[in-house]
Design a protein around this motif. Structure first.
Motif, PDB file in Angstrom:
ATOM      1  N   GLY A   1       0.656  -1.295  -0.007  1.00  0.00           N
ATOM      2  CA  GLY A   1      -0.059   0.039  -0.068  1.00  0.00           C
ATOM      3  C   GLY A   1       1.049   1.217   0.112  1.00  0.00           C
ATOM      4  N   PHE A   2       0.245   2.418  -0.235  1.00  0.00           N
ATOM      5  CA  PHE A   2       0.914   3.780  -0.243  1.00  0.00           C
ATOM      6  C   PHE A   2       0.422   4.739   0.964  1.00  0.00           C
ATOM      7  N   GLU A   3       1.308   5.326   1.193  1.00  0.00           N
ATOM      8  CA  GLU A   3       1.105   6.524   1.969  1.00  0.00           C
ATOM      9  C   GLU A   3       1.378   7.948   1.512  1.00  0.00           C
ATOM     10  N   ILE A   4       0.717   8.532   0.714  1.00  0.00           N
ATOM     11  CA  ILE A   4       1.314   9.546  -0.006  1.00  0.00           C
ATOM     12  C   ILE A   4       1.419  10.889   0.692  1.00  0.00           C
ATOM     13  N   ASP A   5       2.551  11.345   0.708  1.00  0.00           N
ATOM     14  CA  ASP A   5       2.927  12.538   1.380  1.00  0.00           C
ATOM     15  C   ASP A   5       2.841  13.871   0.539  1.00  0.00           C
ATOM     16  N   THR A   6       1.780  14.747   0.689  1.00  0.00           N
ATOM     17  CA  THR A   6       1.466  15.719  -0.322  1.00  0.00           C
ATOM     18  C   THR A   6       2.722  16.714  -0.509  1.00  0.00           C
ATOM     19  N   TYR A   7       3.475  17.103   0.534  1.00  0.00           N
ATOM     20  CA  TYR A   7       4.405  17.954   0.523  1.00  0.00           C
ATOM     21  C   TYR A   7       5.608  17.434  -0.218  1.00  0.00           C
ATOM     22  N   TRP A   8       5.846  16.176  -0.160  1.00  0.00           N
ATOM     23  CA  TRP A   8       7.014  15.490  -0.893  1.00  0.00           C
ATOM     24  C   TRP A   8       6.769  15.339  -2.329  1.00  0.00           C
ATOM     25  N   VAL A   9       5.395  15.125  -2.467  1.00  0.00           N
ATOM     26  CA  VAL A   9       5.065  14.721  -3.820  1.00  0.00           C
ATOM     27  C   VAL A   9       5.327  16.021  -4.688  1.00  0.00           C
ATOM     28  N   GLN A  10       4.771  17.371  -4.284  1.00  0.00           N
ATOM     29  CA  GLN A  10       4.974  18.480  -4.605  1.00  0.00           C
ATOM     30  C   GLN A  10       6.571  18.625  -4.919  1.00  0.00           C
ATOM     31  N   ALA A  11       7.245  18.713  -3.727  1.00  0.00           N
ATOM     32  CA  ALA A  11       8.677  18.802  -3.854  1.00  0.00           C
ATOM     33  C   ALA A  11       9.345  18.161  -4.740  1.00  0.00           C
ATOM     34  N   GLY A  12       8.709  16.757  -5.483  1.00  0.00           N
ATOM     35  CA  GLY A  12       9.590  15.847  -6.490  1.00  0.00           C
ATOM     36  C   GLY A  12       9.001  16.293  -7.667  1.00  0.00           C
ATOM     37  N   GLY A  13       8.365  17.438  -7.767  1.00  0.00           N
ATOM     38  CA  GLY A  13       8.027  17.973  -9.037  1.00  0.00           C
ATOM     39  C   GLY A  13       6.588  17.353  -9.609  1.00  0.00           C
ATOM     40  N   ALA A  14       5.968  16.627  -8.749  1.00  0.00           N
ATOM     41  CA  ALA A  14       4.698  15.844  -9.300  1.00  0.00           C
ATOM     42  C   ALA A  14       3.673  16.659  -8.799  1.00  0.00           C
ATOM     43  N   ASN A  15       2.250  15.977  -9.092  1.00  0.00           N
ATOM     44  CA  ASN A  15       1.013  16.643  -8.575  1.00  0.00           C
ATOM     45  C   ASN A  15       0.469  15.863  -7.671  1.00  0.00           C
ATOM     46  N   PRO A  16       0.489  16.267  -6.122  1.00  0.00           N
ATOM     47  CA  PRO A  16      -0.316  15.387  -5.278  1.00  0.00           C
ATOM     48  C   PRO A  16      -1.454  15.101  -5.668  1.00  0.00           C
ATOM     49  N   VAL A  17      -2.514  15.603  -6.290  1.00  0.00           N
ATOM     50  CA  VAL A  17      -4.009  15.226  -6.755  1.00  0.00           C
ATOM     51  C   VAL A  17      -3.835  14.087  -7.618  1.00  0.00           C
ATOM     52  N   ASP A  18      -2.706  14.380  -8.699  1.00  0.00           N
ATOM     53  CA  ASP A  18      -2.717  13.159  -9.655  1.00  0.00           C
ATOM     54  C   ASP A  18      -2.323  11.642  -9.046  1.00  0.00           C
ATOM     55  N   TRP A  19      -1.355  11.856  -7.919  1.00  0.00           N
ATOM     56  CA  TRP A  19      -0.810  10.536  -7.345  1.00  0.00           C
ATOM     57  C   TRP A  19      -1.727  10.361  -6.451  1.00  0.00           C
ATOM     58  N   ILE A  20      -2.596  10.921  -5.869  1.00  0.00           N
ATOM     59  CA  ILE A  20      -3.681  10.362  -5.012  1.00  0.00           C
ATOM     60  C   ILE A  20      -4.564   9.431  -5.878  1.00  0.00           C
ATOM     61  N   TYR A  21      -4.729   9.757  -7.160  1.00  0.00           N
ATOM     62  CA  TYR A  21      -5.736   8.956  -7.939  1.00  0.00           C
ATOM     63  C   TYR A  21      -4.916   7.926  -8.606  1.00  0.00           C
ATOM     64  N   LYS A  22      -3.499   8.067  -8.796  1.00  0.00           N
ATOM     65  CA  LYS A  22      -2.877   6.833  -9.223  1.00  0.00           C
ATOM     66  C   LYS A  22      -2.725   5.803  -8.295  1.00  0.00           C
ATOM     67  N   VAL A  23      -2.628   6.072  -7.229  1.00  0.00           N
ATOM     68  CA  VAL A  23      -2.771   4.784  -6.085  1.00  0.00           C
ATOM     69  C   VAL A  23      -4.158   4.580  -5.712  1.00  0.00           C
ATOM     70  N   ASP A  24      -5.272   4.873  -6.277  1.00  0.00           N
ATOM     71  CA  ASP A  24      -6.844   4.564  -5.964  1.00  0.00           C
ATOM     72  C   ASP A  24      -6.721   3.138  -5.925  1.00  0.00           C
ATOM     73  N   GLY A  25      -7.088   2.623  -4.576  1.00  0.00           N
ATOM     74  CA  GLY A  25      -7.576   1.271  -4.272  1.00  0.00           C
ATOM     75  C   GLY A  25      -6.221   0.633  -3.702  1.00  0.00           C
TER      76      GLY A  25
END
Length: 252
Positions: free
Chosen positions: A158-182
Protein backbone atom coordinates in the motif's frame (compact mmCIF):
# COMPACT_ATOMS: atom_id res chain seq x y z
CA UNK A 1 -13.52 13.26 5.93
CA UNK A 2 -14.69 12.87 9.53
CA UNK A 3 -13.08 14.64 12.48
CA UNK A 4 -12.36 11.30 14.11
CA UNK A 5 -10.27 10.33 11.08
CA UNK A 6 -7.83 13.25 11.34
CA UNK A 7 -4.65 12.20 13.11
CA UNK A 8 -1.33 13.64 14.26
CA UNK A 9 1.95 12.16 13.04
CA UNK A 10 3.97 12.11 16.26
CA UNK A 11 7.16 12.75 14.28
CA UNK A 12 5.98 16.37 14.33
CA UNK A 13 6.28 16.25 18.13
CA UNK A 14 9.36 14.02 18.30
CA UNK A 15 11.24 16.41 20.60
CA UNK A 16 8.35 16.17 23.06
CA UNK A 17 7.88 12.38 23.01
CA UNK A 18 11.18 10.93 24.15
CA UNK A 19 10.03 9.64 27.56
CA UNK A 20 6.79 8.11 28.78
CA UNK A 21 6.01 11.21 30.85
CA UNK A 22 6.68 13.54 27.92
CA UNK A 23 4.63 11.37 25.58
CA UNK A 24 1.72 11.37 28.02
CA UNK A 25 1.77 15.18 28.25
CA UNK A 26 2.05 15.54 24.47
CA UNK A 27 -0.92 13.23 23.90
CA UNK A 28 -2.93 15.23 26.44
CA UNK A 29 -2.28 18.38 24.40
CA UNK A 30 -3.05 16.60 21.11
CA UNK A 31 -6.44 15.50 22.47
CA UNK A 32 -7.09 18.97 23.87
CA UNK A 33 -6.62 20.45 20.38
CA UNK A 34 -9.31 18.10 19.06
CA UNK A 35 -7.44 15.23 17.42
CA UNK A 36 -8.68 11.74 18.15
CA UNK A 37 -5.95 9.65 16.52
CA UNK A 38 -2.18 9.44 16.19
CA UNK A 39 0.49 7.86 14.04
CA UNK A 40 3.42 6.59 16.11
CA UNK A 41 6.83 7.58 14.74
CA UNK A 42 9.91 9.31 16.11
CA UNK A 43 9.18 8.67 19.78
CA UNK A 44 11.76 7.64 22.37
CA UNK A 45 12.48 4.15 23.75
CA UNK A 46 9.07 3.68 25.34
CA UNK A 47 7.55 0.23 25.71
CA UNK A 48 4.68 -0.76 23.45
CA UNK A 49 2.56 -1.29 26.56
CA UNK A 50 3.25 2.21 27.86
CA UNK A 51 2.49 3.77 24.49
CA UNK A 52 -0.83 1.93 24.44
CA UNK A 53 -1.62 3.02 27.99
CA UNK A 54 -0.95 6.68 27.20
CA UNK A 55 -3.05 6.57 24.04
CA UNK A 56 -5.89 4.81 25.84
CA UNK A 57 -5.84 7.31 28.70
CA UNK A 58 -6.78 10.09 26.29
CA UNK A 59 -8.99 8.03 24.00
CA UNK A 60 -6.61 8.31 21.05
CA UNK A 61 -6.63 5.70 18.29
CA UNK A 62 -3.25 4.54 16.99
CA UNK A 63 -4.11 4.44 13.30
CA UNK A 64 -0.68 3.83 11.75
CA UNK A 65 3.03 3.64 12.44
CA UNK A 66 6.41 4.02 10.85
CA UNK A 67 8.84 1.21 11.65
CA UNK A 68 12.23 0.41 10.18
CA UNK A 69 12.64 -1.86 7.20
CA UNK A 70 15.23 -3.79 9.21
CA UNK A 71 12.59 -4.55 11.84
CA UNK A 72 10.21 -5.78 9.16
CA UNK A 73 12.92 -8.01 7.72
CA UNK A 74 14.37 -9.38 10.94
CA UNK A 75 11.74 -8.97 13.68
CA UNK A 76 8.43 -9.35 11.88
CA UNK A 77 6.83 -11.30 14.73
CA UNK A 78 7.56 -8.42 17.13
CA UNK A 79 6.23 -5.91 14.60
CA UNK A 80 3.04 -7.95 14.40
CA UNK A 81 2.77 -8.14 18.21
CA UNK A 82 3.25 -4.38 18.49
CA UNK A 83 0.50 -3.60 15.99
CA UNK A 84 -1.91 -6.15 17.36
CA UNK A 85 -1.41 -4.74 20.87
CA UNK A 86 -2.16 -1.26 19.54
CA UNK A 87 -5.08 -2.48 17.41
CA UNK A 88 -3.28 -0.74 14.53
CA UNK A 89 -3.72 -2.11 11.01
CA UNK A 90 -1.31 0.04 9.00
CA UNK A 91 2.40 -0.80 9.23
CA UNK A 92 4.23 2.10 7.63
CA UNK A 93 7.72 2.44 6.20
CA UNK A 94 9.02 6.00 6.20
CA UNK A 95 11.22 5.59 3.12
CA UNK A 96 13.17 3.15 0.98
CA UNK A 97 16.65 2.36 2.37
CA UNK A 98 19.53 4.10 0.60
CA UNK A 99 20.94 0.97 -0.98
CA UNK A 100 17.75 0.47 -3.04
CA UNK A 101 17.68 3.95 -4.58
CA UNK A 102 18.59 2.90 -8.12
CA UNK A 103 16.38 1.83 -11.00
CA UNK A 104 16.89 -1.87 -10.38
CA UNK A 105 16.88 -1.24 -6.64
CA UNK A 106 13.38 0.20 -6.70
CA UNK A 107 12.17 -2.80 -8.70
CA UNK A 108 13.78 -5.26 -6.29
CA UNK A 109 12.52 -3.42 -3.21
CA UNK A 110 8.97 -3.36 -4.56
CA UNK A 111 9.03 -7.14 -4.83
CA UNK A 112 10.75 -7.72 -1.47
CA UNK A 113 8.41 -5.41 0.42
CA UNK A 114 5.43 -7.02 -1.28
CA UNK A 115 6.47 -10.36 0.24
CA UNK A 116 6.66 -8.74 3.68
CA UNK A 117 3.26 -7.19 3.00
CA UNK A 118 1.82 -10.62 2.21
CA UNK A 119 3.10 -11.97 5.52
CA UNK A 120 1.58 -9.00 7.37
CA UNK A 121 -1.75 -9.64 5.66
CA UNK A 122 -1.84 -13.07 7.26
CA UNK A 123 -2.30 -11.21 10.57
CA UNK A 124 -4.80 -8.68 9.24
CA UNK A 125 -2.19 -5.95 8.84
CA UNK A 126 -1.30 -3.79 5.82
CA UNK A 127 2.11 -2.57 4.67
CA UNK A 128 2.12 1.08 3.54
CA UNK A 129 4.95 3.07 1.93
CA UNK A 130 5.56 6.76 2.67
CA UNK A 131 7.30 8.77 -0.05
CA UNK A 132 9.69 11.69 -0.01
CA UNK A 133 10.89 13.64 -3.05
CA UNK A 134 13.81 11.42 -4.04
CA UNK A 135 11.44 8.74 -5.37
CA UNK A 136 10.70 11.11 -8.25
CA UNK A 137 14.20 10.83 -9.69
CA UNK A 138 14.00 9.14 -13.08
CA UNK A 139 15.92 6.00 -14.01
CA UNK A 140 15.81 5.25 -17.73
CA UNK A 141 12.91 7.65 -18.01
CA UNK A 142 10.84 6.12 -15.19
CA UNK A 143 10.67 7.58 -11.68
CA UNK A 144 11.36 5.48 -8.63
CA UNK A 145 7.79 6.09 -7.52
CA UNK A 146 6.40 4.72 -10.78
CA UNK A 147 8.66 1.70 -10.41
CA UNK A 148 7.29 1.02 -6.93
CA UNK A 149 3.77 1.29 -8.30
CA UNK A 150 4.46 -0.99 -11.26
CA UNK A 151 6.56 -3.72 -9.63
CA UNK A 152 4.77 -4.16 -6.29
CA UNK A 153 1.84 -6.41 -5.45
CA UNK A 154 -1.35 -4.35 -5.63
CA UNK A 155 -2.90 -5.98 -2.59
CA UNK A 156 0.16 -6.35 -0.35
CA UNK A 157 1.99 -3.07 -1.02
CA UNK A 158 0.00 0.00 0.00
CA UNK A 159 0.92 3.66 -0.25
CA UNK A 160 0.94 6.60 2.13
CA UNK A 161 1.25 9.64 -0.13
CA UNK A 162 2.88 12.69 1.45
CA UNK A 163 1.45 15.75 -0.26
CA UNK A 164 4.41 18.05 0.44
CA UNK A 165 7.02 15.60 -0.80
CA UNK A 166 5.13 14.80 -3.99
CA UNK A 167 5.03 18.52 -4.75
CA UNK A 168 8.72 18.87 -3.84
CA UNK A 169 9.49 16.06 -6.27
CA UNK A 170 7.94 18.03 -9.11
CA UNK A 171 4.75 15.98 -9.31
CA UNK A 172 1.09 16.74 -8.56
CA UNK A 173 -0.26 15.39 -5.24
CA UNK A 174 -3.80 15.17 -6.61
CA UNK A 175 -2.63 13.13 -9.61
CA UNK A 176 -0.79 10.73 -7.34
CA UNK A 177 -3.74 10.22 -5.03
CA UNK A 178 -5.71 9.03 -8.04
CA UNK A 179 -2.77 6.95 -9.30
CA UNK A 180 -2.76 4.87 -6.11
CA UNK A 181 -6.55 4.56 -6.04
CA UNK A 182 -7.43 1.33 -4.27
CA UNK A 183 -3.99 1.11 -2.69
CA UNK A 184 -4.05 3.96 -0.18
CA UNK A 185 -6.08 4.26 3.02
CA UNK A 186 -3.64 6.56 4.86
CA UNK A 187 -2.37 9.93 3.62
CA UNK A 188 0.05 12.51 5.01
CA UNK A 189 -1.34 16.02 4.76
CA UNK A 190 1.49 18.55 4.71
CA UNK A 191 1.52 22.02 3.20
CA UNK A 192 4.31 23.93 1.46
CA UNK A 193 5.02 27.65 1.71
CA UNK A 194 7.76 29.90 0.35
CA UNK A 195 9.64 32.01 2.90
CA UNK A 196 12.78 33.98 2.01
CA UNK A 197 12.93 32.24 -1.37
CA UNK A 198 12.94 28.77 0.23
CA UNK A 199 10.42 25.96 0.35
CA UNK A 200 9.29 25.37 3.95
CA UNK A 201 6.79 23.14 5.72
CA UNK A 202 3.59 24.94 6.60
CA UNK A 203 0.40 24.33 8.54
CA UNK A 204 -2.44 22.95 6.44
CA UNK A 205 -4.09 25.84 4.65
CA UNK A 206 -1.25 28.27 5.33
CA UNK A 207 0.81 27.27 2.30
CA UNK A 208 0.21 26.91 -1.42
CA UNK A 209 -1.09 23.36 -1.93
CA UNK A 210 -4.67 23.06 -3.16
CA UNK A 211 -6.26 21.18 -0.28
CA UNK A 212 -9.76 21.47 -1.70
CA UNK A 213 -8.70 19.25 -4.58
CA UNK A 214 -6.50 17.07 -2.38
CA UNK A 215 -9.32 16.31 0.07
CA UNK A 216 -11.76 15.68 -2.77
CA UNK A 217 -9.34 13.20 -4.34
CA UNK A 218 -9.04 11.47 -0.98
CA UNK A 219 -12.82 11.22 -0.74
CA UNK A 220 -13.04 9.87 -4.28
CA UNK A 221 -10.46 7.17 -3.59
CA UNK A 222 -11.65 6.03 -0.16
CA UNK A 223 -8.88 7.31 2.10
CA UNK A 224 -9.58 6.35 5.73
CA UNK A 225 -7.00 8.30 7.73
CA UNK A 226 -5.90 11.90 7.19
CA UNK A 227 -2.63 12.36 9.07
CA UNK A 228 -1.26 15.85 9.72
CA UNK A 229 2.53 16.07 9.70
CA UNK A 230 4.93 19.00 9.75
CA UNK A 231 8.59 18.00 9.78
CA UNK A 232 9.72 21.41 11.05
CA UNK A 233 7.55 24.20 12.41
CA UNK A 234 8.06 27.96 12.29
CA UNK A 235 6.35 28.23 15.70
CA UNK A 236 5.53 25.94 18.62
CA UNK A 237 4.62 22.55 17.10
CA UNK A 238 1.48 22.24 19.19
CA UNK A 239 0.34 25.64 17.90
CA UNK A 240 1.08 24.50 14.36
CA UNK A 241 -1.02 21.37 14.87
CA UNK A 242 -3.85 23.50 16.26
CA UNK A 243 -3.77 25.75 13.18
CA UNK A 244 -3.87 22.74 10.86
CA UNK A 245 -6.77 21.27 12.87
CA UNK A 246 -8.78 24.48 12.64
CA UNK A 247 -8.14 24.90 8.92
CA UNK A 248 -9.21 21.33 8.19
CA UNK A 249 -12.62 21.87 9.79
CA UNK A 250 -13.91 23.43 6.57
CA UNK A 251 -13.62 20.03 4.88
CA UNK A 252 -15.71 18.08 7.39
Amino acid sequence: MEASRIAVQLYTLRDFCQTKEALRESLRKVKEIGYQAIQVSGIGPISHEDVKACADEFGLTICATHVSYESMQQELEEVVRQHQLWNCKYVGLGGIPNEYRTGGGYDAFAKEASEIGKRLQEYGLQFIYHNHHFEFQKFEGVTGMERLLQHSDKAAFGFEIDTYWVQAGGANPVDWIYKVDGRMKVIHLKDMAIIDNKQVYAEIGEGNLDFSKIIQACRDTGVEWYIVEQDDCQRDPFESLAISWRNLQQFL
